[in-house]
Design an enzyme around this catalytic site. Structure first.
Site, PDB file in Angstrom:
ATOM      1  N   THR B 150     -29.156  73.403 115.883  1.00  0.00           N
ATOM      2  CA  THR B 150     -27.930  72.781 116.403  1.00  0.00           C
ATOM      3  C   THR B 150     -28.078  72.303 117.845  1.00  0.00           C
ATOM      4  O   THR B 150     -28.681  72.969 118.673  1.00  0.00           O
ATOM      5  CB  THR B 150     -26.800  73.825 116.330  1.00  0.00           C
ATOM      6  OG1 THR B 150     -26.579  74.122 114.963  1.00  0.00           O
ATOM      7  CG2 THR B 150     -25.520  73.312 116.950  1.00  0.00           C
ATOM      8  N   GLU B 439     -24.683  78.791 110.581  1.00  0.00           N
ATOM      9  CA  GLU B 439     -25.592  78.544 109.447  1.00  0.00           C
ATOM     10  C   GLU B 439     -24.966  77.580 108.441  1.00  0.00           C
ATOM     11  O   GLU B 439     -24.966  77.830 107.235  1.00  0.00           O
ATOM     12  CB  GLU B 439     -25.941  79.870 108.763  1.00  0.00           C
ATOM     13  CG  GLU B 439     -26.624  80.806 109.730  1.00  0.00           C
ATOM     14  CD  GLU B 439     -27.844  81.463 109.135  1.00  0.00           C
ATOM     15  OE1 GLU B 439     -28.393  80.947 108.146  1.00  0.00           O
ATOM     16  OE2 GLU B 439     -28.273  82.477 109.702  1.00  0.00           O
TER      17      GLU B 439
END
Lengths: 678, 678
Positions: B150, B439
């Site tokens: 990310t 996740e």
């Protein structure tokens, strides 16, 4: 208007601001009134430069949080006092006072106006002239009062509270006593640190006779030293899930004495000789009158959840408008363009408007009622008071649950960054969470609505002061109607939504009553009531309350200042109505109101269409109800939309503050220097 | 069995324990296996006396929380290493290891086994032999790795990640670079304080050609000093809503260099001369393979939400069993007797069992897959991997949302006392909350399921390794069936519930596909997908996943050790199924599966009957899955049911600790002395 309200800074939110179908400033003035906006402006101006409200390093210990909240509450009370309010109405003024401090510092709001108002309103509604001195001293700040009902072992079940107050004729005093720890008064805000006086509810005993629950005003701490008096044990509830600046405490009495006159004797009194005197028919009525009077304080709680919810929605709507991800042909789009995001946020934005209008109205009718009940001695006042009690007992949980869910949706809509403390949403959730169990646990409270409705007999001509149940007079006619919308336009129409709700309330009332009557024969009244809660009583109460919300919204829409505002409010009306009707579809099918299976599809498509129609207005809708940036205090939600710049500043700053940034490589320091804009 | 598991202390929970229809010890051994229970016992024994896991005064600063979590993670890793595990299966062992530390100290769980496992599984699934040394050093604790995907500006939208890795042929090195703050890697646990290495995903460039997203193992800190290398800037995400002991950080590269061999080259490689080599047909396949390999790590997340949920349910069920309020004829009853409380908690308790069995299964099939994919080179493996990926991408959000709601219901079910920090539920909520966006953000993730299902063509013979979609082959037959249960017994039957789900999946699949095809013509594929999310894709995915959960539950029920356990599991099956089917009633009516309007009533009554049937089993059901008291760490939920004694101790203690109890009146000190039982 342009002098009253400034434009927002230009930036990434401009796109949606330009798309809006209405003027957000006009909307804001419509909601808050010109005088209200002026009052807000003055309030904000003072708050923004006041040293107690500057951003400080995070507070860590309970003691720090407590004392900051106390100083802020004091500062706030002084600021409020200093403002000349000219023509603003009392309701509007009180709404702004509570809203602003609750959104700025929820813990301070517990101290002022929260607890203070609970104390004085109990004195006003249950006391008489002889308690006037307490009221004066509380208003002047000489004493500080709190409110003690709940015990460790009993909350909503007030009949079984176990603190006793026994009259001692010889000394003309009451002796209040806590038999054991389960009977300790608990949770009262103000009790752990500040309160000099407490409104205490205890079982009254005279000469061995038990006269039920009564309220007393009891001095508990020396106002000079803040030390508890002999016979009073005060403790602290310790750390909570949220609002940790509020000093919730517990209280144990050891045969503690106070004067007879401290009995709040509006509904019943004890003479010096120990005679119990009341005009009520029996003790049940006395308890009813006391609890009724208390409900007045609950009225503001419906609004509180919306204040929290509006804050979270402001953050999330602005963030998702700025955030750009996946789009067609490798071009990124604002994630507010996604149907899924619209559906997750816009119905709650509609709820923020609907509930806001309703809670203002509820405040107004309550204040009128309090005024009337002082000057008149009309038997219809009791019925009017009961109606307000029931409506507030229903509106508080419906609002509480709605914004509980709204806040969570906002948190998730902001993705991972919503999990940062600096997003502000985690704290909003933890603070709002308390609302669902205080001042009446939601599930217990909402039963008041169905209990009241179940007293209506088939065919009764029902007419109440607020006209909340009048339509039920037509139940037999309403129950013959069917859902007959067959296009998206029809399904969104005001009449269709109101008709559906009226059918639903009448249907659920009839079904609940039938089930209850059958079960009552078999299991007795208590279990019959318990066993009709789910799908019956609870749904009935929720539908009844939502119908009231919608009716109020219609009245407000009729006074809209222009057609654009009218149109967007109508869309919010329809979205709120249909979003909730969708959840009632099983009952609408089950009761035969909806007979065409295509209705599911129609309702679904209508909800999605309304979401889509409103998405270009979402930012402006938020602008019209948003608190100013320094109150909002979120790196994701500020009005200029500079999300990434603030994220950068916050993260780099927290890295330095916490641990010293683990940085090497001077050449790139410009990337992370908070002074450099992207 | 009696040696393996001890009886609970006698107390207020005895009443319900005696009512239970099954033996909780047998149930526990059935779920955890004998060897599993032994392993747990050994683990608990060591943890309970370990100094790092003793109750301490609350941690206040981030630094305290971080270092405590690190010490606990280290202690835990050592304890785990020290245990001989004999015959326990790997899946069971890993489940117990993760479950125990997550329930005991969620932040420590991020450090071990959490982040460590993420790092090693990425190396295993995407690396080759040349990365073996990293794996060895990570296993031995010489290095500590974290996982960086990310970025600040992009999360789920991995295609638009902007960190670059450019190959420098002259030096045989990659140069990794962060163009600006929005491209900073963020959120990775371990990054702020601990990690010496990071798996970094970056856009690969060779000679100006762009080859898409690839993974690299990058040394970022000197393992001796823990100082970042020159060209690596590391910072801290600061305070979060929960799991504040986890050191989530951010990472910026300033043209930082590392050897070419650090490219994880399982799916594609770069030769020293700068040639890009892969067996995949195109780059899309490489990215797909990388993301597929990553999904293996996600499998455990489905369980995590259930671990949190089970902890909250243990607290709430025991508390409401002990708490007594309103009852018939002025006699108080346990609030677990209220229909409303049963409905609020028992469907979630059913979900705890259903999801627990399913996530164990998902772990097992994933481990098998990983094993098979190492030894075989079978083209069907990709399809099998895809199926696991899709199922885990659906199960994670369904589990996450379910237990998010369960935890909130538990918090409110405990009334005001649930708002005490010492109840433990607030922390559970704040910790679990992260699961819904990490996740893979839930809403993005769940689209994988509908995307996959939409590829099935009408009339296709579908057969997959895990048989998750096989029934869809019969869609045309299934879509002709109708709901025909006409009694409570019939509606609760296994076949009826499975049939309803299969119809629902087939129906939603057909409708979604139709809507998508129409919209695609008009709006193109991207918007068509976006505009079929609500009521279509999302509901389809949820129904599909819940059907899988239920199918797995049936397989488990077939192996029940006795008829009592079988019967209670069947009730949990029916309750989970019907509780969720009730929410799908609009579609069941809308699609014509349900044609008799009485079905609503039937489903409602069935859900309520199942709740009632299960209420006497609720405490025992919780006993069989509850963590031990020292892991639970809640004053409301301990196994002896002594709620009020612990409330008293906690409140008095916190009063002394925080502020010194404001106490006067020695005569009553016995009331509040924590040593005095009530």
């Amino acid at each position: 208007m342009s002098q009253l309200l400034q434009n927002f800074a230009q930036g990434p939110l401009d796109y949606y601001r330009k798309q809006a179908s209405f003027d957000w400033k006009k909307m804001k003035v419509f909601i808050d009134t010109q005088e209200g906006v002026k009052f807000q402006n003055n309030l904000y101006e003072k708050l923004q430069i006041h040293p107690e409200f500057q951003k400080n390093p995070p507070l860590e210990t309970l003691n720090e949080k407590r004392s900051t909240a106390t100083r802020q509450a004091l500062a706030y009370a002084n600021i409020v006092k200093s403002l000349t309010t000219s023509e603003i109405t009392t309701t509007k003024k009180e709404d702004i006072i509570l809203r602003t401090i609750l959104q700025l510092s929820p813990s301070a709001a517990f101290k002022y106006p929260g607890t203070k108002r609970l104390f004085t309103s109990a004195l006003q509604s249950q006391g008489t002239n002889r308690h006037h001195k307490f009221l004066q001293e509380a208003e002047s700040g000489k004493i500080y009062g709190c409110f003690c009902m709940t015990e460790i072992g009993h909350g909503s079940d007030t009949k079984n509270l176990r603190t006793t107050a026994t009259y001692d004729k010889d000394k003309d005093e009451f002796v209040v006593n806590t038999p054991d720890f389960q009977a300790a008064k608990c949770w009262a805000a103000g009790l752990a640190e500040l309160a000099t006086h407490a409104i205490v509810y205890a079982q009254l005993y005279i000469n061995g006779d038990h006269w039920g629950l009564h309220g007393f005003v009891v001095p508990i701490r020396n106002p000079g030293t803040l030390l508890p008096y002999e016979g009073v044990i005060l403790g602290d509830m310790g750390e909570k899930v949220g609002v940790n600046g509020a000093d919730n405490g517990f209280l144990i009495f050891d045969k503690y004495r106070f004067p007879r006159e401290n009995l709040l004797n509006r509904f019943a009194d004890v003479t010096p000789k120990g005679n119990y005197v009341t005009s009520a028919a029996d003790q049940k009525d006395v308890r009813g009158a006391i609890l009724g009077a208390l409900s007045i304080a609950r009225v503001t709680v419906t609004g509180k959840s919306e204040f929290y919810g509006t804050k979270a929605l402001t953050i999330a709507v602005r963030y998702v408008a700025v955030r750009r991800q996946f789009g067609p042909k490798n071009q990124e789009v604002s994630i507010l363009e996604y149907q899924s995001m619209q559906y997750r946020l816009l119905p709650y934005l509609a709820a923020a408007y609907v509930v806001r209008f309703f809670s203002t109205y509820l405040d107004e009718v309550t204040q009128e009622f309090v005024k009337d009940s002082k000057k008149q001695n009309d038997p219809s006042l009791a019925r009017r008071g009961m109606e307000i009690h029931v409506i507030s007992a229903g509106a508080k949980p419906v609002s509480g649950w709605t914004f509980r869910d709204a806040i969570q949706e906002c948190r998730e809509a902001c993705g991972g960054h919503g999990y940062l403390k600096a997003s502000g949403i985690g704290d909003i959730r933890n603070d709002q969470d308390s609302v669902n169990t205080y001042e009446g646990e939601n599930h217990v409270l909402i039963q008041q609505v169905s209990n009241w409705l179940l007293k209506i007999q088939n065919g009764d001509k029902v007419s109440t002061y607020l006209k909340s149940t009048d339509f039920i007079s037509n139940a037999s006619k309403i129950l013959k109607t069917k859902f007959n919308a067959s296009s998206l336009d029809e399904v969104c129409k005001v009449e269709n939504i109101i008709d559906t709700y009226q059918w639903l309330v009448c249907y659920l009332l009839r079904e609940t009553k039938q089930k209850f009557d059958v079960l009552k024969q078999r299991e007795g009244s208590f279990w019959a009531k318990s066993n009709t809660q789910i799908f019956y009583c609870k749904n009935l109460s929720i539908a009844f309350v939502q119908h009231l919300f919608l009716q109020r919204m219609l009245t407000v829409i009729d006074t809209a200042p222009d057609v654009n505002i009218r149109n967007v409010l109508l869309k919010l009306f329809s979205l709120y109505g249909l979003y909730n009707i969708e959840k009632f579809l099983p009952s609408l099918f089950g009761g035969g109101y909806v007979q065409n299976y295509k209705a599911t599809n129609l309702v679904h498509e209508a909800v999605l269409k309304l979401c889509k129609d409103l998405k270009n207005d979402a930012v402006a809708l938020v602008d019209a109800i948003a608190p100013p940036d320094f109150v909002l205090d979120s790196i994701l939600g500020e009005s200029d939309g500079q999300v990434y710049q603030r994220l950068q500043t916050a993260l780099v700053r927290s890295s330095y503050e916490e641990n010293g940034l683990k940085c090497s490589g001077e050449a790139v320091s410009n990337i992370i220097d908070p002074r450099n804009k992207l």
